[in-house]
Design a protein around this motif. Sequence first.
Motif, PDB file in Angstrom:
ATOM      1  N   THR A  10      -6.048 -54.152 -43.209  1.00 26.45           N
ATOM      2  CA  THR A  10      -6.492 -55.133 -42.222  1.00 26.45           C
ATOM      3  C   THR A  10      -6.946 -54.403 -40.966  1.00 26.45           C
ATOM      4  O   THR A  10      -6.154 -53.708 -40.318  1.00 26.45           O
ATOM      5  CB  THR A  10      -5.378 -56.141 -41.894  1.00 26.45           C
ATOM      6  N   PHE A  11      -8.226 -54.557 -40.654  1.00 32.84           N
ATOM      7  CA  PHE A  11      -8.860 -53.878 -39.526  1.00 32.84           C
ATOM      8  C   PHE A  11      -8.887 -54.793 -38.307  1.00 32.84           C
ATOM      9  O   PHE A  11      -9.036 -56.016 -38.424  1.00 32.84           O
ATOM     10  CB  PHE A  11     -10.305 -53.506 -39.869  1.00 32.84           C
ATOM     11  N   SER A  12      -8.809 -54.190 -37.141  1.00 28.82           N
ATOM     12  CA  SER A  12      -9.053 -54.919 -35.899  1.00 28.82           C
ATOM     13  C   SER A  12     -10.527 -54.767 -35.535  1.00 28.82           C
ATOM     14  O   SER A  12     -11.132 -53.729 -35.785  1.00 28.82           O
ATOM     15  CB  SER A  12      -8.160 -54.389 -34.781  1.00 28.82           C
ATOM     16  N   VAL A  13     -11.087 -55.802 -34.965  1.00 29.02           N
ATOM     17  CA  VAL A  13     -12.488 -55.795 -34.535  1.00 29.02           C
ATOM     18  C   VAL A  13     -12.505 -55.670 -33.020  1.00 29.02           C
ATOM     19  O   VAL A  13     -12.223 -56.634 -32.299  1.00 29.02           O
ATOM     20  CB  VAL A  13     -13.222 -57.073 -34.991  1.00 29.02           C
ATOM     21  N   GLY A  14     -12.777 -54.470 -32.530  1.00 35.40           N
ATOM     22  CA  GLY A  14     -12.700 -54.227 -31.102  1.00 35.40           C
ATOM     23  C   GLY A  14     -11.263 -54.352 -30.621  1.00 35.40           C
ATOM     24  O   GLY A  14     -10.312 -54.021 -31.324  1.00 35.40           O
ATOM     25  N   GLU A  15     -11.092 -54.844 -29.402  1.00 33.43           N
ATOM     26  CA  GLU A  15      -9.768 -55.021 -28.824  1.00 33.43           C
ATOM     27  C   GLU A  15      -9.157 -56.327 -29.336  1.00 33.43           C
ATOM     28  O   GLU A  15      -9.821 -57.368 -29.343  1.00 33.43           O
ATOM     29  CB  GLU A  15      -9.855 -55.061 -27.298  1.00 33.43           C
ATOM     30  N   ILE A  16      -7.891 -56.274 -29.754  1.00 30.49           N
ATOM     31  CA  ILE A  16      -7.224 -57.479 -30.222  1.00 30.49           C
ATOM     32  C   ILE A  16      -6.004 -57.756 -29.345  1.00 30.49           C
ATOM     33  O   ILE A  16      -5.520 -56.888 -28.626  1.00 30.49           O
ATOM     34  CB  ILE A  16      -6.807 -57.367 -31.710  1.00 30.49           C
ATOM     35  N   ALA A  17      -5.506 -58.976 -29.429  1.00 31.12           N
ATOM     36  CA  ALA A  17      -4.370 -59.392 -28.612  1.00 31.12           C
ATOM     37  C   ALA A  17      -3.118 -58.618 -29.018  1.00 31.12           C
ATOM     38  O   ALA A  17      -2.945 -58.285 -30.197  1.00 31.12           O
ATOM     39  CB  ALA A  17      -4.132 -60.890 -28.781  1.00 31.12           C
ATOM     40  N   PRO A  18      -2.228 -58.327 -28.081  1.00 27.70           N
ATOM     41  CA  PRO A  18      -0.995 -57.579 -28.397  1.00 27.70           C
ATOM     42  C   PRO A  18      -0.163 -58.230 -29.500  1.00 27.70           C
ATOM     43  O   PRO A  18       0.404 -57.532 -30.346  1.00 27.70           O
ATOM     44  CB  PRO A  18      -0.248 -57.558 -27.068  1.00 27.70           C
ATOM     45  N   GLU A  19      -0.074 -59.548 -29.494  1.00 23.96           N
ATOM     46  CA  GLU A  19       0.730 -60.207 -30.527  1.00 23.96           C
ATOM     47  C   GLU A  19       0.087 -60.058 -31.911  1.00 23.96           C
ATOM     48  O   GLU A  19       0.787 -60.022 -32.932  1.00 23.96           O
ATOM     49  CB  GLU A  19       0.957 -61.691 -30.199  1.00 23.96           C
ATOM     50  N   THR A  20      -1.244 -59.960 -31.936  1.00 25.49           N
ATOM     51  CA  THR A  20      -1.931 -59.729 -33.205  1.00 25.49           C
ATOM     52  C   THR A  20      -1.708 -58.300 -33.683  1.00 25.49           C
ATOM     53  O   THR A  20      -1.490 -58.053 -34.871  1.00 25.49           O
ATOM     54  CB  THR A  20      -3.438 -60.003 -33.057  1.00 25.49           C
ATOM     55  N   GLN A  21      -1.739 -57.352 -32.756  1.00 28.22           N
ATOM     56  CA  GLN A  21      -1.475 -55.956 -33.109  1.00 28.22           C
ATOM     57  C   GLN A  21      -0.066 -55.810 -33.671  1.00 28.22           C
ATOM     58  O   GLN A  21       0.156 -55.055 -34.631  1.00 28.22           O
ATOM     59  CB  GLN A  21      -1.649 -55.055 -31.888  1.00 28.22           C
ATOM     60  N   LYS A  22       0.885 -56.536 -33.099  1.00 29.02           N
ATOM     61  CA  LYS A  22       2.257 -56.458 -33.607  1.00 29.02           C
ATOM     62  C   LYS A  22       2.322 -56.968 -35.044  1.00 29.02           C
ATOM     63  O   LYS A  22       3.017 -56.384 -35.896  1.00 29.02           O
ATOM     64  CB  LYS A  22       3.207 -57.271 -32.716  1.00 29.02           C
ATOM     65  N   LEU A  23       1.608 -58.044 -35.354  1.00 32.06           N
ATOM     66  CA  LEU A  23       1.565 -58.550 -36.730  1.00 32.06           C
ATOM     67  C   LEU A  23       1.046 -57.486 -37.685  1.00 32.06           C
ATOM     68  O   LEU A  23       1.616 -57.264 -38.765  1.00 32.06           O
ATOM     69  CB  LEU A  23       0.676 -59.798 -36.804  1.00 32.06           C
ATOM     70  N   LEU A  24      -0.036 -56.792 -37.300  1.00 30.44           N
ATOM     71  CA  LEU A  24      -0.579 -55.732 -38.142  1.00 30.44           C
ATOM     72  C   LEU A  24       0.424 -54.595 -38.319  1.00 30.44           C
ATOM     73  O   LEU A  24       0.631 -54.097 -39.437  1.00 30.44           O
ATOM     74  CB  LEU A  24      -1.888 -55.199 -37.543  1.00 30.44           C
ATOM     75  N   ASP A  25       1.052 -54.208 -37.224  1.00 30.75           N
ATOM     76  CA  ASP A  25       2.011 -53.095 -37.285  1.00 30.75           C
ATOM     77  C   ASP A  25       3.191 -53.420 -38.192  1.00 30.75           C
ATOM     78  O   ASP A  25       3.585 -52.600 -39.037  1.00 30.75           O
ATOM     79  CB  ASP A  25       2.516 -52.756 -35.883  1.00 30.75           C
ATOM     80  N   VAL A  26       3.754 -54.599 -38.028  1.00 26.54           N
ATOM     81  CA  VAL A  26       4.923 -54.979 -38.818  1.00 26.54           C
ATOM     82  C   VAL A  26       4.559 -55.108 -40.297  1.00 26.54           C
ATOM     83  O   VAL A  26       5.317 -54.674 -41.182  1.00 26.54           O
ATOM     84  CB  VAL A  26       5.530 -56.295 -38.285  1.00 26.54           C
ATOM     85  N   THR A  27       3.393 -55.682 -40.576  1.00 25.95           N
ATOM     86  CA  THR A  27       2.981 -55.843 -41.975  1.00 25.95           C
ATOM     87  C   THR A  27       2.802 -54.489 -42.644  1.00 25.95           C
ATOM     88  O   THR A  27       3.257 -54.275 -43.779  1.00 25.95           O
ATOM     89  CB  THR A  27       1.680 -56.660 -42.063  1.00 25.95           C
ATOM     90  N   LYS A  28       2.162 -53.554 -41.946  1.00 30.78           N
ATOM     91  CA  LYS A  28       1.963 -52.223 -42.538  1.00 30.78           C
ATOM     92  C   LYS A  28       3.301 -51.499 -42.692  1.00 30.78           C
ATOM     93  O   LYS A  28       3.528 -50.824 -43.696  1.00 30.78           O
ATOM     94  CB  LYS A  28       0.979 -51.403 -41.707  1.00 30.78           C
ATOM     95  N   GLU A  29       4.168 -51.626 -41.712  1.00 30.86           N
ATOM     96  CA  GLU A  29       5.498 -51.015 -41.827  1.00 30.86           C
ATOM     97  C   GLU A  29       6.256 -51.591 -43.027  1.00 30.86           C
ATOM     98  O   GLU A  29       6.945 -50.860 -43.752  1.00 30.86           O
ATOM     99  CB  GLU A  29       6.295 -51.256 -40.537  1.00 30.86           C
ATOM    100  N   SER A  30       6.112 -52.889 -43.262  1.00 34.84           N
ATOM    101  CA  SER A  30       6.813 -53.523 -44.384  1.00 34.84           C
ATOM    102  C   SER A  30       6.308 -53.001 -45.722  1.00 34.84           C
ATOM    103  O   SER A  30       7.067 -52.951 -46.700  1.00 34.84           O
ATOM    104  CB  SER A  30       6.665 -55.049 -44.317  1.00 34.84           C
ATOM    105  N   LEU A  31       5.038 -52.616 -45.772  1.00 35.06           N
ATOM    106  CA  LEU A  31       4.492 -52.032 -46.993  1.00 35.06           C
ATOM    107  C   LEU A  31       5.269 -50.783 -47.386  1.00 35.06           C
ATOM    108  O   LEU A  31       5.703 -50.624 -48.536  1.00 35.06           O
ATOM    109  CB  LEU A  31       3.008 -51.711 -46.784  1.00 35.06           C
ATOM    110  N   TYR A  32       5.495 -49.888 -46.439  1.00 34.12           N
ATOM    111  CA  TYR A  32       6.214 -48.645 -46.739  1.00 34.12           C
ATOM    112  C   TYR A  32       7.696 -48.905 -46.987  1.00 34.12           C
ATOM    113  O   TYR A  32       8.325 -48.212 -47.809  1.00 34.12           O
ATOM    114  CB  TYR A  32       5.997 -47.631 -45.614  1.00 34.12           C
ATOM    115  N   ILE A  33       8.256 -49.896 -46.314  1.00 35.50           N
ATOM    116  CA  ILE A  33       9.647 -50.280 -46.583  1.00 35.50           C
ATOM    117  C   ILE A  33       9.785 -50.754 -48.026  1.00 35.50           C
ATOM    118  O   ILE A  33      10.759 -50.415 -48.723  1.00 35.50           O
ATOM    119  CB  ILE A  33      10.095 -51.359 -45.578  1.00 35.50           C
TER     120      ILE A  33
END
Length: 271
Positions: free
Chosen positions: A109-132
């Motif tokens: 899941t790519f961000s398009v330009g600057e994204i909202a902090p709460e959206t970035q957190k969703l991306l971060d947590v989802t990717k972290e959950s993949l490795y978990i």
Amino acid sequence: MIKIKTREEIEIMRESALIVSKTLGMLAKEVKPGVTTLQLDKMAEEFIREQGAIPGFLGLYGFPNTLCMSPNEQIVHGFPNNDPLVEGDIISIDCGALKNDFYGDHAYTFSVGEIAPETQKLLDVTKESLYIGIREFRAGNRVGDVGYAIQNYCESHGYGIVRELVGHGLGRKMHEDPEMPNYGKRGRGKKFKEGMVVAIEPMVNMGTHKIHQHSDGWTITTQDKKMSAHFEHDVAIVDGKPELLSTFKYIYDALGIESDEEDEFRAKKLI
């Protein structure tokens, strides 16, 4: 029936997976405001064919494109179209490739330009959950161990885990046994064995886990129209442990990101 792969077949699958990885890496610099998902789809088809492979999704179950392109509240299976991406969007790009009779299949899941902090957190947590989840994919563990780990982590952040869509076994067919839900109970489900290959792919919603399937039979969105993120890797069990066949390295190289998140799942360094 679960189809166990030989070491030789796993290496063939690694080649297919890395073609997908390189395709996503090529697209990484092209995902920006103003570009259309149909333009990205055309680039991906040409690139995959240049690698001597066939787009894995094109024509599969009647799907008309090379990429599943799912922006914002779309979870998966979105159609590429002529609508330009907009600053602040996110977009899941899911890609497949078929070479030497074996599939590769993964997503970012790519961000398009600057994204909202709460959206970035969703991306971060989802990717972290993949490795978990990947850490639980080892000989002797079970399907529920992976699902529980992903679900527990994401729900601890207040996110919804999609129930109707799951990861899957991978091989000569795009979808093989076992199904790999992103939720579950420890110790439940089929037992993992040496030589198994699966696609693990958390689909995580900012709000409710409930979905809406559109009348086109493909597009799936969150019921509350909040953002959804999706990351996917192809993983084999080698010497009892999870080993990545796909990589986000090419994406990170394109975007200038340094990361060691994949190191524990690699027998040797990618170059």
